[in-house]
Design a protein around this motif. Structure first.
Motif, PDB file in Angstrom:
ATOM      1  N   GLN A   1       4.322   5.672   2.226  1.00  0.00           N
ATOM      2  CA  GLN A   1       4.689   6.531   1.111  1.00  0.00           C
ATOM      3  C   GLN A   1       5.772   5.880   0.258  1.00  0.00           C
ATOM      4  O   GLN A   1       5.722   5.919  -0.976  1.00  0.00           O
ATOM      5  N   ALA A   2       6.752   5.273   0.921  1.00  0.00           N
ATOM      6  CA  ALA A   2       7.832   4.608   0.183  1.00  0.00           C
ATOM      7  C   ALA A   2       7.295   3.440  -0.634  1.00  0.00           C
ATOM      8  O   ALA A   2       7.672   3.246  -1.797  1.00  0.00           O
ATOM      9  N   LEU A   3       6.394   2.654  -0.040  1.00  0.00           N
ATOM     10  CA  LEU A   3       5.836   1.507  -0.743  1.00  0.00           C
ATOM     11  C   LEU A   3       4.979   1.954  -1.925  1.00  0.00           C
ATOM     12  O   LEU A   3       5.057   1.391  -3.022  1.00  0.00           O
ATOM     13  N   ALA A   4       4.154   2.978  -1.717  1.00  0.00           N
ATOM     14  CA  ALA A   4       3.270   3.452  -2.783  1.00  0.00           C
ATOM     15  C   ALA A   4       4.050   4.023  -3.959  1.00  0.00           C
ATOM     16  O   ALA A   4       3.593   3.949  -5.105  1.00  0.00           O
ATOM     17  N   ASN A   5       5.223   4.594  -3.704  1.00  0.00           N
ATOM     18  CA  ASN A   5       6.030   5.191  -4.769  1.00  0.00           C
ATOM     19  C   ASN A   5       7.066   4.235  -5.349  1.00  0.00           C
ATOM     20  O   ASN A   5       7.793   4.602  -6.280  1.00  0.00           O
TER      21      ASN A   5
ATOM     22  N   ARG B   1      -9.190   4.569   2.642  1.00  0.00           N
ATOM     23  CA  ARG B   1      -8.573   3.531   3.477  1.00  0.00           C
ATOM     24  C   ARG B   1      -7.202   3.185   2.913  1.00  0.00           C
ATOM     25  O   ARG B   1      -7.054   2.930   1.712  1.00  0.00           O
ATOM     26  N   ALA B   2      -6.213   3.142   3.800  1.00  0.00           N
ATOM     27  CA  ALA B   2      -4.830   2.950   3.359  1.00  0.00           C
ATOM     28  C   ALA B   2      -4.629   1.607   2.670  1.00  0.00           C
ATOM     29  O   ALA B   2      -3.923   1.515   1.662  1.00  0.00           O
ATOM     30  N   ALA B   3      -5.231   0.540   3.196  1.00  0.00           N
ATOM     31  CA  ALA B   3      -5.041  -0.780   2.597  1.00  0.00           C
ATOM     32  C   ALA B   3      -5.567  -0.812   1.166  1.00  0.00           C
ATOM     33  O   ALA B   3      -4.937  -1.384   0.267  1.00  0.00           O
ATOM     34  N   HIS B   4      -6.722  -0.189   0.938  1.00  0.00           N
ATOM     35  CA  HIS B   4      -7.283  -0.154  -0.409  1.00  0.00           C
ATOM     36  C   HIS B   4      -6.454   0.746  -1.326  1.00  0.00           C
ATOM     37  O   HIS B   4      -6.298   0.450  -2.517  1.00  0.00           O
ATOM     38  N   ALA B   5      -5.935   1.845  -0.779  1.00  0.00           N
ATOM     39  CA  ALA B   5      -5.117   2.742  -1.592  1.00  0.00           C
ATOM     40  C   ALA B   5      -3.856   2.036  -2.078  1.00  0.00           C
ATOM     41  O   ALA B   5      -3.495   2.105  -3.258  1.00  0.00           O
ATOM     42  N   LEU B   6      -3.177   1.340  -1.170  1.00  0.00           N
ATOM     43  CA  LEU B   6      -1.954   0.636  -1.556  1.00  0.00           C
ATOM     44  C   LEU B   6      -2.262  -0.558  -2.452  1.00  0.00           C
ATOM     45  O   LEU B   6      -1.556  -0.812  -3.434  1.00  0.00           O
ATOM     46  N   GLY B   7      -3.318  -1.300  -2.123  1.00  0.00           N
ATOM     47  CA  GLY B   7      -3.674  -2.452  -2.941  1.00  0.00           C
ATOM     48  C   GLY B   7      -4.020  -2.061  -4.362  1.00  0.00           C
ATOM     49  O   GLY B   7      -3.557  -2.673  -5.329  1.00  0.00           O
TER      50      GLY B   7
ATOM     51  N   ALA C   1       2.607   9.521 -10.728  1.00  0.00           N
ATOM     52  CA  ALA C   1       2.606  10.805 -10.032  1.00  0.00           C
ATOM     53  C   ALA C   1       2.938  10.534  -8.566  1.00  0.00           C
ATOM     54  O   ALA C   1       2.580   9.490  -8.016  1.00  0.00           O
ATOM     55  N   ASP C   2       3.636  11.452  -7.931  1.00  0.00           N
ATOM     56  CA  ASP C   2       4.055  11.240  -6.545  1.00  0.00           C
ATOM     57  C   ASP C   2       2.861  10.950  -5.640  1.00  0.00           C
ATOM     58  O   ASP C   2       1.818  11.614  -5.722  1.00  0.00           O
ATOM     59  N   TRP C   3       3.020   9.966  -4.771  1.00  0.00           N
ATOM     60  CA  TRP C   3       2.017   9.592  -3.772  1.00  0.00           C
ATOM     61  C   TRP C   3       2.457  10.190  -2.443  1.00  0.00           C
ATOM     62  O   TRP C   3       3.549   9.898  -1.946  1.00  0.00           O
ATOM     63  N   VAL C   4       1.616  11.043  -1.865  1.00  0.00           N
ATOM     64  CA  VAL C   4       1.947  11.713  -0.608  1.00  0.00           C
ATOM     65  C   VAL C   4       0.878  11.381   0.421  1.00  0.00           C
ATOM     66  O   VAL C   4      -0.321  11.501   0.153  1.00  0.00           O
ATOM     67  N   HIS C   5       1.314  10.972   1.595  1.00  0.00           N
ATOM     68  CA  HIS C   5       0.399  10.618   2.675  1.00  0.00           C
ATOM     69  C   HIS C   5      -0.399  11.844   3.120  1.00  0.00           C
ATOM     70  O   HIS C   5       0.139  12.949   3.193  1.00  0.00           O
ATOM     71  N   PRO C   6      -1.689  11.679   3.440  1.00  0.00           N
ATOM     72  CA  PRO C   6      -2.520  12.845   3.771  1.00  0.00           C
ATOM     73  C   PRO C   6      -2.305  13.420   5.155  1.00  0.00           C
ATOM     74  O   PRO C   6      -2.814  14.504   5.460  1.00  0.00           O
ATOM     75  N   GLY C   7      -1.581  12.730   6.030  1.00  0.00           N
ATOM     76  CA  GLY C   7      -1.433  13.216   7.394  1.00  0.00           C
ATOM     77  C   GLY C   7      -2.564  12.727   8.274  1.00  0.00           C
ATOM     78  O   GLY C   7      -3.474  12.022   7.847  1.00  0.00           O
ATOM     79  N   SER C   8      -2.539  13.130   9.511  1.00  0.00           N
ATOM     80  CA  SER C   8      -3.494  12.648  10.506  1.00  0.00           C
ATOM     81  C   SER C   8      -4.804  13.412  10.449  1.00  0.00           C
ATOM     82  O   SER C   8      -4.814  14.622  10.245  1.00  0.00           O
ATOM     83  N   PRO C   9      -5.948  12.731  10.661  1.00  0.00           N
ATOM     84  CA  PRO C   9      -7.225  13.440  10.754  1.00  0.00           C
ATOM     85  C   PRO C   9      -7.249  14.479  11.867  1.00  0.00           C
ATOM     86  O   PRO C   9      -8.025  15.424  11.822  1.00  0.00           O
ATOM     87  N   ALA C  10      -6.382  14.324  12.861  1.00  0.00           N
ATOM     88  CA  ALA C  10      -6.353  15.288  13.960  1.00  0.00           C
ATOM     89  C   ALA C  10      -5.916  16.664  13.500  1.00  0.00           C
ATOM     90  O   ALA C  10      -6.135  17.663  14.180  1.00  0.00           O
TER      91      ALA C  10
END
Length: 348
Positions: free
Chosen positions: A86-90, A200-206, A36-45
């Motif tokens: 996003q490119a790496l995750a997909n 956490r991004a590192a855990h998500a990609l890993g 399924a497509d992986w989409v970055h969540p954007g900034s907490p700001a």
């Protein structure tokens, strides 16, 4: 010399692009699961704008909030920081390369595990079952099935070989959304993860690249914690990304004599035994004609579980379970051990 290097680099890029195109034909996009497509969540700001845009009471400000929030949030998702992740995750090529590496054992001292469960008509979950596995059907006529999402905070997730050094590793919040399945070829029961996410991004990609069973997405924010002695707070904020959402304030309650689970289980203890005794994750890779089995040890018993009461708001859950009512419980702490990843042939 510079021309040769440029030509060599162009050749490598060309091979990588070709490999990605070919692998995408074998591993097409899916509505759920690993591809399924992986989409970055954007900034907490962007949180305040997103909250305003999602508010049902914004009234005349709703349209303005939508226009103000949507554009900057989309720009954040397309930013230079988000695009490489996003490119790496997909990437199918990145995942194929990661398959060559062994998956090490892992351990985590997890805390505040909140199980949110739904009893639904089995037909609603059948589209989520991959080829080669069967849905575990329950109830008097076998017409029902359970869907669960559980959320917890890791306790220094890492390889046990690190010993005390594991204490320096981070402790992200993770959520696993699962159905209960059966492998008819081996007789194994287990769970199949429809989606999973972590903050956490590192855990998500890993997790997404190296762990076959985990279609890991990235949360913008997440919390699961004891608000006080009587209350547990759960929040999953996907931002504008592809992770699931949830929001709940749940209170500890006596063991119920009835509830949404009652039509499929004789007692509350029967329900707990069914949900927590699931220490195996099953996933299917049709391009390899194989089923992957990941053995996980939790060692939970019904005595470790404490009933919770309260409503759960989740667009992601509603899309799967419809109007089914949740029934929840809490586990204060447990040690999670991932022992091994095994494979066997996917038979017709």
């Amino acid at each position: 010399m510079r021309v040769r290097r440029t030509a060599a680099a162009a050749g490598v890029v060309g091979l990588a692009v070709t490999a990605e195109v070919l692998l995408r034909r074998r591993r097409p996009r899916t509505a759920h699961g690993r591809y399924a497509d992986w989409v970055h969540p954007g900034s907490p700001a962007a949180g305040p704008l997103q909250a305003l845009a999602d508010s049902p009471t914004a009234g005349p400000l709703q349209a303005l909030a939508d226009s103000l929030a949507a554009r900057p949030l989309q720009a954040l998702a397309d930013s230079l920081a988000a695009r490489p992740l996003q490119a790496l995750a997909n990437s199918r090529a990145a995942r194929a390369a990661a398959e060559a590496l062994p998956v090490p054992p892992m351990v985590s001292d997890i805390t505040d595990v909140v199980y949110v469960n739904y009893l639904v008509p089995a037909a609603r979950l059948l589209p989520l079952v991959p080829e080669g596995l069967r849905l575990q059907r329950i109830g008097p006529d076998g017409e029902q099935a359970v869907f669960t999402f559980l959320t917890y905070r890791h306790g220094h997730l890492g390889p046990p070989i690190l010993g005390r050094l594991r204490r320096i590793l981070p402790s992200p919040v993770q959520t696993n959304w699962r159905i209960y399945v059966h492998d008819p070829h081996t007789g194994h029961d287990g769970v199949h993860f429809v989606t999973t996410a972590v903050d956490r991004a590192a855990h998500a990609l890993g997790g997404r690249l190296f762990c076959e069973a985990l279609p890991m997405h990235l949360l913008r924010r997440a919390a699961v914690e004891r608000a006080d002695e009587a209350t547990v707070r759960l929040r999953l904020d996907p931002g504008i990304g592809s992770a699931p959402d949830a929001d709940a304030v749940l209170t500890f309650a006596p063991e119920p004599a009835g509830g949404p689970w009652r039509s499929a289980f004789g007692t509350y203890q029967d329900m707990l035994r069914y949900v927590v005794h699931q220490d195996r994750a099953l996933s299917v890779q049709p391009w390899h004609r194989r089923i992957t089995r990941q053995e996980i040890r939790l060692g939970l018993t019904p005595a470790d579980c404490h009933p919770l009461a309260g409503s759960v708001r989740s667009r992601s859950a509603r899309a799967i379970v419809g109007d089914a009512e949740p029934f929840s419980f809490h586990v204060p702490r447990v040690t999670l051990r991932f022992d091994s990843e095994e494979y066997h042939v996917l038979r017709p």
